[in-house]
Scaffold this motif. Sequence first.
Motif, PDB file in Angstrom:
ATOM      1  N   THR A  59      58.431  43.799  68.518  1.00  0.00           N
ATOM      2  CA  THR A  59      57.847  45.591  68.999  1.00  0.00           C
ATOM      3  C   THR A  59      57.654  45.142  70.247  1.00  0.00           C
ATOM      4  O   THR A  59      57.229  46.198  71.226  1.00  0.00           O
ATOM      5  CB  THR A  59      56.138  45.851  68.629  1.00  0.00           C
ATOM      6  OG1 THR A  59      55.490  44.765  68.817  1.00  0.00           O
ATOM      7  CG2 THR A  59      56.122  46.686  67.151  1.00  0.00           C
ATOM      8  N   TYR A  62      60.084  46.069  73.254  1.00  0.00           N
ATOM      9  CA  TYR A  62      60.290  47.722  72.907  1.00  0.00           C
ATOM     10  C   TYR A  62      59.038  48.126  73.944  1.00  0.00           C
ATOM     11  O   TYR A  62      59.317  49.363  74.115  1.00  0.00           O
ATOM     12  CB  TYR A  62      60.348  49.027  71.681  1.00  0.00           C
ATOM     13  CG  TYR A  62      62.346  47.765  71.612  1.00  0.00           C
ATOM     14  CD1 TYR A  62      62.357  49.144  71.487  1.00  0.00           C
ATOM     15  CD2 TYR A  62      62.658  47.208  70.686  1.00  0.00           C
ATOM     16  CE1 TYR A  62      64.023  48.911  71.018  1.00  0.00           C
ATOM     17  CE2 TYR A  62      63.602  46.627  70.260  1.00  0.00           C
ATOM     18  CZ  TYR A  62      64.657  47.965  69.868  1.00  0.00           C
ATOM     19  OH  TYR A  62      65.689  47.337  69.795  1.00  0.00           O
ATOM     20  N   MET A  63      58.143  47.797  74.155  1.00  0.00           N
ATOM     21  CA  MET A  63      56.491  48.613  74.327  1.00  0.00           C
ATOM     22  C   MET A  63      57.236  49.352  76.123  1.00  0.00           C
ATOM     23  O   MET A  63      56.362  50.523  76.649  1.00  0.00           O
ATOM     24  CB  MET A  63      55.837  48.016  75.203  1.00  0.00           C
ATOM     25  CG  MET A  63      55.200  46.541  73.590  1.00  0.00           C
ATOM     26  SD  MET A  63      54.622  48.358  72.902  1.00  0.00           S
ATOM     27  CE  MET A  63      53.529  48.884  72.900  1.00  0.00           C
ATOM     28  N   GLU A  65      59.921  51.084  76.581  1.00  0.00           N
ATOM     29  CA  GLU A  65      59.979  52.378  76.355  1.00  0.00           C
ATOM     30  C   GLU A  65      59.093  53.599  75.883  1.00  0.00           C
ATOM     31  O   GLU A  65      59.318  54.714  76.190  1.00  0.00           O
ATOM     32  CB  GLU A  65      61.132  52.591  75.339  1.00  0.00           C
ATOM     33  CG  GLU A  65      62.647  53.616  74.939  1.00  0.00           C
ATOM     34  CD  GLU A  65      63.146  54.063  76.043  1.00  0.00           C
ATOM     35  OE1 GLU A  65      63.657  55.269  75.931  1.00  0.00           O
ATOM     36  OE2 GLU A  65      63.291  53.511  77.455  1.00  0.00           O
ATOM     37  N   TYR A  66      58.504  52.842  75.210  1.00  0.00           N
ATOM     38  CA  TYR A  66      57.181  53.262  74.060  1.00  0.00           C
ATOM     39  C   TYR A  66      56.200  53.683  75.134  1.00  0.00           C
ATOM     40  O   TYR A  66      56.046  55.275  74.988  1.00  0.00           O
ATOM     41  CB  TYR A  66      56.432  52.154  72.997  1.00  0.00           C
ATOM     42  CG  TYR A  66      55.602  53.169  71.898  1.00  0.00           C
ATOM     43  CD1 TYR A  66      55.953  54.278  71.013  1.00  0.00           C
ATOM     44  CD2 TYR A  66      54.393  52.521  72.059  1.00  0.00           C
ATOM     45  CE1 TYR A  66      54.860  54.514  70.365  1.00  0.00           C
ATOM     46  CE2 TYR A  66      53.521  52.782  70.811  1.00  0.00           C
ATOM     47  CZ  TYR A  66      53.724  53.918  70.215  1.00  0.00           C
ATOM     48  OH  TYR A  66      53.104  55.015  69.742  1.00  0.00           O
ATOM     49  N   VAL A  69      57.562  57.123  76.349  1.00  0.00           N
ATOM     50  CA  VAL A  69      57.627  58.441  75.456  1.00  0.00           C
ATOM     51  C   VAL A  69      56.345  58.667  75.639  1.00  0.00           C
ATOM     52  O   VAL A  69      56.224  59.561  75.914  1.00  0.00           O
ATOM     53  CB  VAL A  69      58.088  57.176  74.088  1.00  0.00           C
ATOM     54  CG1 VAL A  69      57.303  58.693  73.017  1.00  0.00           C
ATOM     55  CG2 VAL A  69      59.772  57.680  74.356  1.00  0.00           C
ATOM     56  N   TRP A 122      48.321  49.911  68.036  1.00  0.00           N
ATOM     57  CA  TRP A 122      49.460  50.999  68.753  1.00  0.00           C
ATOM     58  C   TRP A 122      50.406  51.717  67.646  1.00  0.00           C
ATOM     59  O   TRP A 122      51.020  52.402  68.903  1.00  0.00           O
ATOM     60  CB  TRP A 122      50.445  49.451  68.860  1.00  0.00           C
ATOM     61  CG  TRP A 122      50.087  48.474  70.223  1.00  0.00           C
ATOM     62  CD1 TRP A 122      49.197  48.890  71.395  1.00  0.00           C
ATOM     63  CD2 TRP A 122      50.738  47.761  70.633  1.00  0.00           C
ATOM     64  NE1 TRP A 122      49.146  47.375  71.852  1.00  0.00           N
ATOM     65  CE2 TRP A 122      50.490  46.862  71.448  1.00  0.00           C
ATOM     66  CE3 TRP A 122      51.654  46.669  70.674  1.00  0.00           C
ATOM     67  CZ2 TRP A 122      50.669  45.842  72.321  1.00  0.00           C
ATOM     68  CZ3 TRP A 122      52.284  45.144  70.918  1.00  0.00           C
ATOM     69  CH2 TRP A 122      51.723  44.966  71.929  1.00  0.00           C
ATOM     70  N   GLU A 215      60.713  57.197  68.738  1.00  0.00           N
ATOM     71  CA  GLU A 215      59.102  57.846  69.116  1.00  0.00           C
ATOM     72  C   GLU A 215      59.027  57.067  67.140  1.00  0.00           C
ATOM     73  O   GLU A 215      57.778  56.309  66.886  1.00  0.00           O
ATOM     74  CB  GLU A 215      58.463  58.551  69.341  1.00  0.00           C
ATOM     75  CG  GLU A 215      57.322  58.753  69.198  1.00  0.00           C
ATOM     76  CD  GLU A 215      56.387  59.971  70.017  1.00  0.00           C
ATOM     77  OE1 GLU A 215      55.436  60.514  70.143  1.00  0.00           O
ATOM     78  OE2 GLU A 215      57.684  61.579  70.624  1.00  0.00           O
ATOM     79  N   PHE A 218      59.302  53.955  65.770  1.00  0.00           N
ATOM     80  CA  PHE A 218      59.169  52.666  66.872  1.00  0.00           C
ATOM     81  C   PHE A 218      57.140  52.387  66.234  1.00  0.00           C
ATOM     82  O   PHE A 218      57.191  51.756  65.419  1.00  0.00           O
ATOM     83  CB  PHE A 218      59.015  52.508  67.913  1.00  0.00           C
ATOM     84  CG  PHE A 218      58.370  51.580  69.305  1.00  0.00           C
ATOM     85  CD1 PHE A 218      58.485  50.177  68.078  1.00  0.00           C
ATOM     86  CD2 PHE A 218      57.528  51.245  69.629  1.00  0.00           C
ATOM     87  CE1 PHE A 218      58.648  49.347  68.810  1.00  0.00           C
ATOM     88  CE2 PHE A 218      56.759  50.265  70.182  1.00  0.00           C
ATOM     89  CZ  PHE A 218      57.395  49.059  70.362  1.00  0.00           C
ATOM     90  N   ARG A 219      57.176  53.254  65.591  1.00  0.00           N
ATOM     91  CA  ARG A 219      55.646  53.748  65.052  1.00  0.00           C
ATOM     92  C   ARG A 219      55.020  53.038  63.661  1.00  0.00           C
ATOM     93  O   ARG A 219      55.089  52.680  63.047  1.00  0.00           O
ATOM     94  CB  ARG A 219      54.857  55.450  64.661  1.00  0.00           C
ATOM     95  CG  ARG A 219      54.606  55.944  66.354  1.00  0.00           C
ATOM     96  CD  ARG A 219      54.187  57.521  65.931  1.00  0.00           C
ATOM     97  NE  ARG A 219      54.165  57.536  67.123  1.00  0.00           N
ATOM     98  CZ  ARG A 219      53.197  57.816  68.349  1.00  0.00           C
ATOM     99  NH1 ARG A 219      51.671  57.785  67.866  1.00  0.00           N
ATOM    100  NH2 ARG A 219      52.649  58.101  69.550  1.00  0.00           N
ATOM    101  N   GLN A 312      68.517  52.221  72.155  1.00  0.00           N
ATOM    102  CA  GLN A 312      67.401  52.078  72.107  1.00  0.00           C
ATOM    103  C   GLN A 312      67.791  51.175  70.498  1.00  0.00           C
ATOM    104  O   GLN A 312      67.183  49.894  70.910  1.00  0.00           O
ATOM    105  CB  GLN A 312      66.001  52.461  71.452  1.00  0.00           C
ATOM    106  CG  GLN A 312      65.957  53.425  72.871  1.00  0.00           C
ATOM    107  CD  GLN A 312      66.570  54.769  72.727  1.00  0.00           C
ATOM    108  OE1 GLN A 312      67.696  54.883  71.943  1.00  0.00           O
ATOM    109  NE2 GLN A 312      65.534  55.896  73.539  1.00  0.00           N
TER     110      GLN A 312
END
Length: 471
Positions: A59, A62-63, A65-66, A69, A122, A215, A218-219, A312
Amino acid sequence: MYSPHSNRGALSPPNPTVTDAVDTEESPFATLRGYLALERDVLVLSVAMFAFSLGYQGTNQYMAEYLFVLGAGPVVVGLFGSLGSLISAVYPYPGGVISDRIGSRRALTLFGLLSALGFAMWAFAGVFGLVVTPAVALGPVSVPELAFPVGIFLGLFLVQCWKSFGLGATFAIVKQSVEPRQLATGFAATETVRRLAFLLGPLLVTAALTVFTFEVGFRVVLAVAAVVAALGTLAQHLLYDASEDTIGKSSEGLGTVVGNLRAMPSQLPPLLLGDTLVRFANGMVYVFFVVVVSDYLGVGVTLPLVGELSPQAFFGILLAVEMAVALLSMVPVSRLTARVGLKPVVALGFAVYAVFPVLLISAPGDAIQVAGLTVPPSAVLLVLFAFSGLRFAGLPAHKALIVGPAARDTGGRVTGSYYLVRNIVTVPAAAVGGVLYAISPAVAFTTASVVGVVGVLLFLVVGEDFDAVRG
């Protein structure tokens, strides 16, 4: 100003079998087999380390990009990176104090549960909304409006709990368990176990992103990370016997820390200087790697049987390639230290750290012609991230050079002092990189490489070797 989407396309000593295994076999999988021969308490903690590393590594990269978003910008991403560095620097001391008060078993359970809660926070960060600051003019300097996803920043304080525990203890155990000339190989064994999770984590993200949008996918990954962390904590609590654990039974004051810094072996200050500059450079841009691949370059890939992967999802493949090279190269490269010494191998790792940012930001976003052949941008990125994996090849030698010159019973203290200084100095790196990235990604990444190269050169000029590793 640059818009991020403007170019989108008390551990018991290890069993001596570990030393034998890593000394007689050549592959990283042999080091893993040796590591599995550890006594139960150490093995249980190793499994827990694997579980938390799987969630964190799957994770953390990738934070950025998160955050984009969720509505954040480059400056906020940089502040997020610096806050993570600050937490990593300061958490070990209060973690030790808590362990003194409630015992290591309970402390590890508490830290694990808090980390699992952080992953869950998160995953549901959107529930907490954004805190938007007004634009402020401070003389000639103008601070723009900033949007902070509250859940992400609060969750960071929790996610880091388990990760920041026990660094000095790990170093001390390896120091006490292997001969000086085998230090690099011993560290390669422990790194192999941890970094297997680093290899699998990004692949799990890639799998999720082939099914869902970023989105949503990743969640899902964050929710799975929370479950894995909780299960790892439960297994650790039930199976780990800390009755004879001596780690964390006493804490040291700042006066002792200062004394440890003054008593550092002569090899360490030059290493610390070069290492700090190299890590500062990497810290400036590390959090933005995913944004460069997915937004600045916008490079995806089409795979047989799988189909087209988004940028991604492709980033997860790149991270897996990077870690595969690291796993395959750590043990063979660490064995070279017996012939060439630690310094050349450490310098190799530093050099890769230093030049990678400028190579990445200079990568093509479209196909290029090489010797009459059309090379897709995905192939270029695969080569670059494979090259980046070589920075980990020097990591066991780097750790050996830190702890090797220390007296046999002071490895933990020397390690703790070294990392305390390095981690504190590099705290502002991501924030500085975020400001530069807001101006231009090229400015941020090029500046990072310049700082890194200076660190490499200083280490080459003034750095010392640890001769005891040579046979």
